[in-house]
Motif scaffolding. Structure first.
Motif, PDB file in Angstrom:
ATOM      1  N   UNK A   1      -0.076   0.703   9.417  1.00 48.77           N
ATOM      2  CA  UNK A   1       0.957   0.066   9.899  1.00 48.77           C
ATOM      3  C   UNK A   1       1.911  -0.313   8.790  1.00 48.77           C
ATOM      4  N   UNK A   2       1.533  -0.027   7.353  1.00 48.07           N
ATOM      5  CA  UNK A   2       2.125  -0.172   6.454  1.00 48.07           C
ATOM      6  C   UNK A   2       3.381   0.690   6.082  1.00 48.07           C
ATOM      7  N   UNK A   3       4.344   0.177   5.560  1.00 51.78           N
ATOM      8  CA  UNK A   3       5.685   1.281   5.536  1.00 51.78           C
ATOM      9  C   UNK A   3       5.813   1.472   3.909  1.00 51.78           C
ATOM     10  N   UNK A   4       5.658   2.746   3.511  1.00 48.91           N
ATOM     11  CA  UNK A   4       5.603   3.066   2.198  1.00 48.91           C
ATOM     12  C   UNK A   4       6.551   4.447   2.149  1.00 48.91           C
ATOM     13  N   UNK A   5       6.919   4.359   0.824  1.00 44.67           N
ATOM     14  CA  UNK A   5       7.906   5.489   0.527  1.00 44.67           C
ATOM     15  C   UNK A   5       7.455   6.480  -0.740  1.00 44.67           C
ATOM     16  N   UNK A   6       8.539   7.327  -1.332  1.00 40.97           N
ATOM     17  CA  UNK A   6       7.852   8.029  -2.500  1.00 40.97           C
ATOM     18  C   UNK A   6       7.926   7.345  -3.589  1.00 40.97           C
ATOM     19  N   UNK A   7       8.659   6.099  -3.675  1.00 47.11           N
ATOM     20  CA  UNK A   7       8.612   5.187  -4.764  1.00 47.11           C
ATOM     21  C   UNK A   7       7.429   4.217  -4.985  1.00 47.11           C
ATOM     22  N   UNK A   8       6.583   4.361  -3.760  1.00 46.76           N
ATOM     23  CA  UNK A   8       5.335   3.638  -3.911  1.00 46.76           C
ATOM     24  C   UNK A   8       3.973   4.215  -4.085  1.00 46.76           C
ATOM     25  N   UNK A   9       4.118   5.465  -4.488  1.00 42.07           N
ATOM     26  CA  UNK A   9       3.173   6.432  -5.008  1.00 42.07           C
ATOM     27  C   UNK A   9       2.232   5.806  -5.932  1.00 42.07           C
ATOM     28  N   UNK A  10       1.053   5.942  -5.588  1.00 42.16           N
ATOM     29  CA  UNK A  10       0.006   5.246  -6.448  1.00 42.16           C
ATOM     30  C   UNK A  10      -0.722   3.876  -5.744  1.00 42.16           C
ATOM     31  N   UNK A  11      -0.069   3.562  -4.760  1.00 43.70           N
ATOM     32  CA  UNK A  11      -0.367   2.270  -3.887  1.00 43.70           C
ATOM     33  C   UNK A  11      -2.005   2.491  -3.474  1.00 43.70           C
ATOM     34  N   UNK A  12      -2.770   1.383  -3.777  1.00 40.65           N
ATOM     35  CA  UNK A  12      -4.191   1.389  -3.519  1.00 40.65           C
ATOM     36  C   UNK A  12      -4.390   0.682  -2.338  1.00 40.65           C
ATOM     37  N   UNK A  13      -5.147   1.087  -1.331  1.00 42.41           N
ATOM     38  CA  UNK A  13      -5.604   0.303  -0.010  1.00 42.41           C
ATOM     39  C   UNK A  13      -6.944   0.144   0.060  1.00 42.41           C
ATOM     40  N   UNK A  14      -7.671  -0.966   0.074  1.00 42.42           N
ATOM     41  CA  UNK A  14      -9.216  -0.880   0.347  1.00 42.42           C
ATOM     42  C   UNK A  14      -9.443  -1.319   1.730  1.00 42.42           C
ATOM     43  N   UNK A  15     -10.262  -0.247   2.612  1.00 42.61           N
ATOM     44  CA  UNK A  15     -10.734  -0.109   3.701  1.00 42.61           C
ATOM     45  C   UNK A  15     -11.723  -1.082   3.800  1.00 42.61           C
ATOM     46  N   UNK A  16     -11.588  -2.187   4.589  1.00 42.57           N
ATOM     47  CA  UNK A  16     -12.630  -3.441   4.676  1.00 42.57           C
ATOM     48  C   UNK A  16     -12.698  -3.755   6.179  1.00 42.57           C
TER      49      UNK A  16
END
Length: 595
Positions: free
Chosen positions: A113-128
């Motif tokens: 559901x997150x809205x990410x673009x090219x500029x957000x490259x490297x965003x880390x998400x922890x699956x919990x």
């Protein structure tokens, strides 16, 4: 059910406050549950600190000190959530110790559901999520990459994160057998570590090998940078265009040179190639995932020297099948951000422009080149007007004003005697200006009383084209040869005959033109004249005549007869030889004379 029973407690009959010793309730995130001791259970209302909590009602059991207890934190699904929070807390603490901080955490549904673009490259998400091991996902700029596990595939110890229980200060983790996950805390042995440049202890070497592998894995996700000698500008036959001696973008290649191939018709062929008998991809870029994010610097080339290119493709493709695309990096300058100091140096007495044919770089132009661009000729020098609006140049030039004297000419010169224009074949000693276009030139001068004269420059024209006189003091103008006083008494004097345009002879209705000053009507019937708007020509004269017995009328009611002040349309009666002289008063045409 999750039980917490660290430390001991003191309870007092009839008092809802429970005091703990070594209980660490706040640190353990105890916020509720069922408190039990000596067979009596009471719900917890709140936790005040590590050693104090309040029951939902007064303790009904006996008073006790240093008693054992148990807190049932939650049960069923709630207990699973509590357990998940405990595990998440431990994972986040351990990750923070090595400098890793997730940008967000939650379920995979929450991730998507997150809205990410090219500029957000490297965003880390922890699956919990309940029922799943913790794992990381990384945003590539266009898609999620992962999962990456937060612990080894095997391991024992607190929480099962690969860290064995126990251990003392200064110990390190070492393999205790060849089995996966079999590890233990151990102290370094002097016999296993050497001060030499090599590693002699096999177990320390294993640890270093593991560290090297981890570093290599991490580096694979960092944008790669490289330098090539040249880059292609169009599709090439790789097998035959990247041999020693071939030319790419003006660069003659040699064996071993690296070339950025970026313009292939089949983009999957793009990449970094080494020049040779059999050109091949560079060993640093011989897998697909080594390309995405790579930054390439081109050293030489007619068009691409010192340019920067980066690979815009995403990871996860197949070499030779998936397109590999490169885009040029450009630098944009803000408006008005370049100062004169940042421009190229200029030679003295030059001006920036371009005289070479075609489009290209600016050039430092000489005075001769500037004159050629603006239509001047060799030897021309442009003077300037000073504060008195007088010419300050000293050199003659064609196509504009010039002087035959060494001193600058002024339109009005104080203290210099005036005189008549020069006679044919003589030299004029008075100051004057000359203007013309090279084929026809005209000379202007002043009499001592302020009147200006003009005449053609060529002596052969003096006799037939002598003199135009202007008197600025009285606004008088004379045309012809009057000497210095011939036009003082009149505003306009002509010495000799003067002519205007020939009459316009019309046979049908006619619109009087801007340059007409006389119209002769010779029609088979009445003629209607459309006169110019009187307001546009105040004071203008117009003569109208008919040479046939036909009436002449105006198309508008704008003609005042000779004897009245009421405008009508009649100009001439239907009588042969009738004429009238009309003049505009700014509103109508007035008949000033007629027969």
């Amino acid at each position: 059910m999750t039980i917490y029973n660290t430390g001991t407690v003191s309870v007092t009959n009839g008092n809802a406050v429970v005091t703990g010793s070594g209980t660490a309730w706040a640190v353990a995130l105890i916020s509720g549950g069922i408190f039990s001791s000596a067979g009596v259970s009471v719900p917890i209302l709140s936790v005040g600190s590590d050693t104090s909590l309040t029951l939902a009602y007064a303790w009904p059991g006996t008073t006790a000190s240093g008693a054992v207890y148990a807190i049932a934190r939650e049960n069923s699904e709630a207990a699973d959530i509590v357990n998940l929070n405990d595990r998440l807390s431990q994972v986040l603490v351990k990750l923070s110790l090595v400098g890793i901080t997730p940008d967000a955490s939650g379920t995979l549904t929450e991730r998507d559901a997150l809205t990410l673009a090219v500029g957000d490259k490297g965003f880390l998400f922890l699956h919990a999520e309940l029922g799943s091991d913790f794992e990381f996902y990384r945003w590539s700029g266009s898609a999620w990459i992962g999962p990456f596990a937060t612990r080894g595939v095997a391991g024992v110890g607190d929480g099962g994160y690969g860290l064995p229980a126990g251990g003392t200060a200064a110990q390190f983790l070492r393999k205790s057998s060849g089995a996966d996950g079999d590890s233990a805390w151990a102290s370094a042995l002097a016999s296993e570590v050497s001060n030499d440049s090599s590693v002699s202890g096999s177990k320390v070497k294993d640890a270093l090998d593991a560290l090297s592998s981890s570093i290599a894995t991490a580096a694979a996700n960092v944008g790669r940078r490289g330098t090539v000698r040249a880059a292609t500008t169009a599709n090439i036959a790789i097998a035959t265009a990247l041999n020693s001696g071939d030319t790419i973008d003006g660069v003659v290649l040699a064996t071993g040179d690296l070339v950025l191939v970026k313009s292939q018709t089949a983009p999957a062929e793009n990449g970094i190639y080494g020049v040779g008998v059999t050109p091949a991809r560079s060993s640093e870029y011989d897998t697909y995932n080594e390309h995405p994010g790579a930054l390439i610097v081109v050293q030489e080339g007619t068009t691409l020297a010192e340019s920067f290119w980066y690979c815009t493709s995403n990871v996860g493709g197949t070499l030779g099948t998936t397109a590999i695309n490169f885009s040029q990096m450009t630098i944009s300058l803000a408006d008005d951000s370049v100062t004169n100091a940042k421009l190229a140096n200029m030679a003295n007495a030059t001006i920036k422009g371009r005289s070479t044919a075609g489009t290209g770089d600016p050039e430092d132009l000489t005075a001769a080149q500037v004159r050629a661009l603006i239509g001047g000729t060799s030897g021309s020098v442009f003077g300037l007007l000073n504060g008195n609006n007088t010419y300050s140049g000293t050199s003659a030039f064609t196509g504009g004003f010039s002087t035959s004297h060494s001193t600058p000419p002024n339109l009005v010169t104080t203290g210099v005697a005036g005189g008549a224009p020069a006679a044919s074949g003589t030299t004029d000693a008075n100051q004057f200006l000359t203007a013309g276009n090279g084929g026809v030139q005209w000379r202007f001068g002043f009499y001592f009383n302020g009147m200006m004269w003009s005449q053609p420059c060529l002596a052969s024209d003096y006799a037939s084209n002598f003199g135009t006189v202007f008197c600025p003091n009285g606004g008088n103008v004379g045309v012809g040869d009057f000497g210095s006083t011939g036009v003082v008494g009149t505003k306009f004097t002509v010495s000799g005959p003067f002519a205007t345009l020939p009459p316009s002879i019309v046979t049908t209705s006619y619109t009087v033109a801007a340059l007409d000053d006389s119209v002769i009507c010779n029609g088979a019937g009445a003629i209607t004249l459309t006169l110019p708007a009187a307001a546009a020509y105040p004071g203008r004269w117009l003569t109208v005549k008919t040479i046939v017995a036909q009436a002449v009328n105006s198309a508008s009611s704008n003609v005042k007869p000779i004897g009245t002040n009421t405008a009508g349309t009649a100009i001439l009666a239907a009588t042969t030889g009738k004429w009238a002289i009309l003049r505009s008063d700014g509103a109508n045409w007035v008949i000033m004379a007629a027969n």
